[in-house]
Scaffold this active site. Structure first.
Site, PDB file in Angstrom:
ATOM      1  N   ASP A   1      38.314  42.009  38.646  1.00 49.69           N
ATOM      2  CA  ASP A   1      37.701  40.638  38.444  1.00 49.69           C
ATOM      3  C   ASP A   1      38.663  39.476  39.171  1.00 49.69           C
ATOM      4  O   ASP A   1      39.914  40.240  38.667  1.00 49.69           O
ATOM      5  CB  ASP A   1      36.590  40.003  38.119  1.00 49.69           C
ATOM      6  CG  ASP A   1      35.617  38.903  38.255  1.00 49.69           C
ATOM      7  OD1 ASP A   1      35.929  38.210  38.703  1.00 49.69           O
ATOM      8  OD2 ASP A   1      34.768  38.650  38.699  1.00 49.69           O
TER       9      ASP A   1
ATOM     10  N   TYR B   1      19.815  37.651  34.460  1.00 47.84           N
ATOM     11  CA  TYR B   1      20.851  37.427  33.719  1.00 47.84           C
ATOM     12  C   TYR B   1      20.855  36.815  32.747  1.00 47.84           C
ATOM     13  O   TYR B   1      20.323  36.241  31.891  1.00 47.84           O
ATOM     14  CB  TYR B   1      21.699  36.323  34.570  1.00 47.84           C
ATOM     15  CG  TYR B   1      22.251  36.902  35.802  1.00 47.84           C
ATOM     16  CD1 TYR B   1      21.813  37.992  36.641  1.00 47.84           C
ATOM     17  CD2 TYR B   1      23.370  35.914  36.264  1.00 47.84           C
ATOM     18  CE1 TYR B   1      22.690  38.459  37.915  1.00 47.84           C
ATOM     19  CE2 TYR B   1      24.476  36.558  37.761  1.00 47.84           C
ATOM     20  CZ  TYR B   1      22.997  37.715  38.219  1.00 47.84           C
ATOM     21  OH  TYR B   1      23.635  37.608  39.117  1.00 47.84           O
TER      22      TYR B   1
ATOM     23  N   ASP C   1      30.867  39.263  46.461  1.00 49.15           N
ATOM     24  CA  ASP C   1      30.259  37.678  46.773  1.00 49.15           C
ATOM     25  C   ASP C   1      31.134  36.653  46.433  1.00 49.15           C
ATOM     26  O   ASP C   1      32.080  37.110  46.225  1.00 49.15           O
ATOM     27  CB  ASP C   1      29.514  38.541  45.184  1.00 49.15           C
ATOM     28  CG  ASP C   1      30.211  38.591  44.331  1.00 49.15           C
ATOM     29  OD1 ASP C   1      31.633  39.488  44.374  1.00 49.15           O
ATOM     30  OD2 ASP C   1      30.286  38.180  43.110  1.00 49.15           O
ATOM     31  N   GLU C   2      30.257  35.595  46.498  1.00 44.73           N
ATOM     32  CA  GLU C   2      31.497  34.707  45.874  1.00 44.73           C
ATOM     33  C   GLU C   2      32.847  34.396  46.570  1.00 44.73           C
ATOM     34  O   GLU C   2      34.151  34.260  46.039  1.00 44.73           O
ATOM     35  CB  GLU C   2      31.340  34.454  44.760  1.00 44.73           C
ATOM     36  CG  GLU C   2      29.903  34.233  43.822  1.00 44.73           C
ATOM     37  CD  GLU C   2      30.440  33.685  42.791  1.00 44.73           C
ATOM     38  OE1 GLU C   2      29.534  33.133  42.070  1.00 44.73           O
ATOM     39  OE2 GLU C   2      30.584  34.552  41.575  1.00 44.73           O
TER      40      GLU C   2
ATOM     41  N   THR D   1      29.899  38.606  31.286  1.00 45.70           N
ATOM     42  CA  THR D   1      30.700  38.700  30.424  1.00 45.70           C
ATOM     43  C   THR D   1      31.456  37.288  29.812  1.00 45.70           C
ATOM     44  O   THR D   1      32.158  37.789  28.860  1.00 45.70           O
ATOM     45  CB  THR D   1      30.926  39.953  29.759  1.00 45.70           C
ATOM     46  OG1 THR D   1      32.293  40.399  30.720  1.00 45.70           O
ATOM     47  CG2 THR D   1      30.313  40.770  29.394  1.00 45.70           C
TER      48      THR D   1
ATOM     49  N   HIS E   1      36.747  37.813  44.545  1.00 50.19           N
ATOM     50  CA  HIS E   1      37.000  37.902  42.665  1.00 50.19           C
ATOM     51  C   HIS E   1      38.386  39.062  43.118  1.00 50.19           C
ATOM     52  O   HIS E   1      38.318  40.269  41.875  1.00 50.19           O
ATOM     53  CB  HIS E   1      35.856  38.803  42.665  1.00 50.19           C
ATOM     54  CG  HIS E   1      34.560  37.703  42.214  1.00 50.19           C
ATOM     55  ND1 HIS E   1      34.658  37.075  40.974  1.00 50.19           N
ATOM     56  CD2 HIS E   1      33.593  38.092  42.782  1.00 50.19           C
ATOM     57  CE1 HIS E   1      33.581  35.977  41.245  1.00 50.19           C
ATOM     58  NE2 HIS E   1      33.781  36.428  42.290  1.00 50.19           N
TER      59      HIS E   1
ATOM     60  N   ARG F   1      35.947  40.097  33.093  1.00 48.32           N
ATOM     61  CA  ARG F   1      35.349  38.983  32.732  1.00 48.32           C
ATOM     62  C   ARG F   1      35.903  39.339  30.622  1.00 48.32           C
ATOM     63  O   ARG F   1      36.833  38.429  29.968  1.00 48.32           O
ATOM     64  CB  ARG F   1      34.492  37.940  32.767  1.00 48.32           C
ATOM     65  CG  ARG F   1      34.565  37.637  33.265  1.00 48.32           C
ATOM     66  CD  ARG F   1      35.093  38.394  35.025  1.00 48.32           C
ATOM     67  NE  ARG F   1      34.816  37.356  36.221  1.00 48.32           N
ATOM     68  CZ  ARG F   1      33.751  36.988  37.143  1.00 48.32           C
ATOM     69  NH1 ARG F   1      32.613  37.265  36.350  1.00 48.32           N
ATOM     70  NH2 ARG F   1      32.695  35.954  37.719  1.00 48.32           N
TER      71      ARG F   1
END
Ligand code: ACM
Length: 547
Positions: free
Chosen positions: A182, A405, A313-314, A457, A251, A153
């Site tokens: 990502d 986090y 993930d996601e 980030t 991602h 990020r």
């Protein structure tokens, strides 16, 4: 005053004066690398060169410590190697350890026995420094004591990563989980696919706060393969394992911008400039799986870690639902839904990693369609993933967002320079228990090999901001994975007050106890903190959205 606090510390009468003439005796050749780092770490701020000789500091191995049970590892290996005994006596300082890692941790404790200014890059006085006599017996509670750094990020330079490794070493943290790819950037040179960094490592602009438009400033960067080798070796000398993460099949916008044929739509995408979960994911063709295998071939060549993260993930499944090719693949394999398709995809990657002698690490979403065999799971959406994974026999690392986090705001002050609404004060990090209550006292608890904190980030765009978010909460986190479950918050607060002087000496721009300063406020941030109930509702909604 040591952080993380040692298992046992017994003051003894008398003192030892450490000074420029103090010699170093290394009793076992296996400890030569630890002696090298000790000299490197001590010299700048003390002027001590530690010439070889007796009567000063002695580093040695102790078979009894090595044999004793130690940190949880899931399979009981390596347990005593991290244990050490540090004795300061009137006639010298002895560090006896179960293995080189333990000796290294003994050295980190010794650094903390010295005055904070000796951690500076230059000596402010010539000593000698009186150390009160003490006998410290110490070993970690958990094997996996991790920090995740998201360099996708926002890019953090090699220099920044080496600096974080130094900070981790002081805190006896031993895993750096590097989130390398990502939607917003691809940060790892892959020789076979140069466009991943030529195209994928740069974006045209960033989104400074979640609700803002772009800032109009290009952002990017990546690590060359030699940079990675340097980072890995620097970490290894500090007994830190670098675990790389190449996130698939979601991602992946940066990879898709570089190689559109990896996608489901044929569209020429750009590297993402805003945050949030993107719909663009890898397709499931043989060619794309081959691409993924070739990327991981280079990853395993660069990173000796026995465990390699594929993220997982996601990953929204809408594009697979709409793709005739993905649907045909599902039918051909007899799969019932897209979660199972993701499981099949990750199984192919897992098999490939196993062929290289490595194991797969993934976020708790990999449980949804059935995880690959022998996968280790990092549980981030509260603890339900950890509980399920451990009960199913998988090793687990807990990293519940709400508790660890560190990009979350540190207080409810509207001046906190982050847009993340959830409030996570240092005391709450310190109170974090890595083993979920549902598992405590059951055999499955032994599969919890540790925990890791997260430095995502999106809202952290420079190293000063990284310091602010990480510290002192990272110091608190170090106690949660090193020390026994029962920890005294008042005792920690007292030690932390002293530890802040060490951070200052190291040039770490930690968040001050009095809170953010006006110049730390950032434009465009969403200032409103959310309550726990609102947060849990958001997590639930997010989880629904990504299914
Ligand atoms: C995560 O926070 N998406 C693992």
């Amino acid at each position: 005053m040591i952080i993380p606090t040692p298992s046992r510390s017994s003051p003894r009468p008398g003192s030892y004066a450490l000074g420029p003439d103090t010699p170093l005796h290394v009793a076992d050749p296996a400890l030569a690398p630890v002696a090298r780092v000790l000299r490197e770490q001590l010299l700048p701020g003390t002027g001590c060169t530690l010439p070889p000789g007796r009567g000063g500091i002695e580093l040695g191995l102790d078979a009894e410590l090595a044999a004793a049970a130690g940190a949880r590892t899931g399979d009981g290996t390596g347990a005593g190697a991290e244990a050490y005994r540090l004795t300061v006596a009137p006639d010298g300082i002895r560090i006896a350890a179960g293995g080189p890692a333990g000796a290294f941790y003994g050295v980190q404790s010794l650094r903390q026995l010295l005055p904070p200014h000796t951690l500076r890059r230059t000596a402010l006085d010539e000593g000698p420094w009186e150390l009160g006599c003490v006998e410290i017996e110490d070993r970690p509670r958990f094997a996996w004591r991790g920090v995740l750094l998201d360099v996708a990020r926002h890019f953090f330079t090699k220099r920044d990563v080496l600096r974080l490794l130094d900070q981790m070493a002081l805190h006896k943290l031993n895993v750096l989980h590097l989130h390398l790819t990502d939607d917003q950037g691809w940060r790892l040179e892959i020789r076979r696919y140069p466009r991943l960094t030529e195209v994928g490592s740069w974006r045209t602009e960033s989104q400074p706060g979640w609700n803002d438009t772009g800032d109009g400033r290009p952002h990017g960067g990546y690590y060359t393969q030699d940079d990675v080798r340097e980072i890995v070796a620097y970490a290894a000398a500090r007994h830190i394992l670098v675990v790389p993460e190449v996130d698939v099949p979601g991602h992946t916008r940066a990879a898709l911008a570089a190689y559109p044929e990896l996608g489901n739509t044929g569209e020429q995408l750009r590297v993402a400039t805003g945050w949030g979960v993107k719909p663009d994911i890898l397709n499931v063709s043989d060619a794309t799986l081959d691409f993924v295998r070739r990327v991981f071939d280079e990853v395993v060549e660069l990173f000796p870690s026995p465990i390699i993260s594929v993220g997982g993930d996601e990953c929204p499944k809408d594009q697979w639902k709409a793709s005739p090719a993905a649907q045909a693949r599902m039918a051909e394999l007899g799969l019932r839904n897209e979660d199972e398709l993701q499981s099949w995809f990750l199984r192919q990657v897992s098999d490939h990693l196993r062929a290289h002698g490595r194991q797969l690490l993934g976020w708790d979403e990999i449980l949804e369609g059935g995880p690959p065999p022998a996968a280790t799971v990092v549980s981030w959406r509260d603890n339900h993933g950890a509980v399920r994974a451990a009960r199913e026999g998988h090793r687990v690392i807990t990293s519940p967002a709400r508790r660890v986090y560190l990009d979350y705001r540190a207080s409810d002050s509207p001046d906190e320079p982050v847009p993340v609404g959830t409030v996570l004060p240092v005391e709450e990090v310190h109170a974090f228990e890595p083993v979920p209550a549902e598992l405590a006292g059951t055999p499955a608890a032994d599969l919890v090999i540790g925990a890791q904190c997260g430095l995502w980030t999106e809202a952290i765009d420079n190293v000063r901001a990284l310091d602010y978010q990480a510290f002192p909460r990272l110091s608190a986190f170090a106690e949660t994975v090193w020390c026994a479950a029962e920890r005294d918050p008042a005792d920690f607060a007292e030690r932390l007050a002293h530890h802040l002087r060490r951070l200052e000496a190291l040039g770490v721009e930690y968040r001050r106890p009095e809170g953010p300063r006006p110049w730390q406020r950032r434009p465009g941030v969403r200032g409103r903190p959310v309550t726990m109930a609102e947060y849990l509702a958001e997590v639930e909604a997010d989880t629904r959205n990504i299914r």
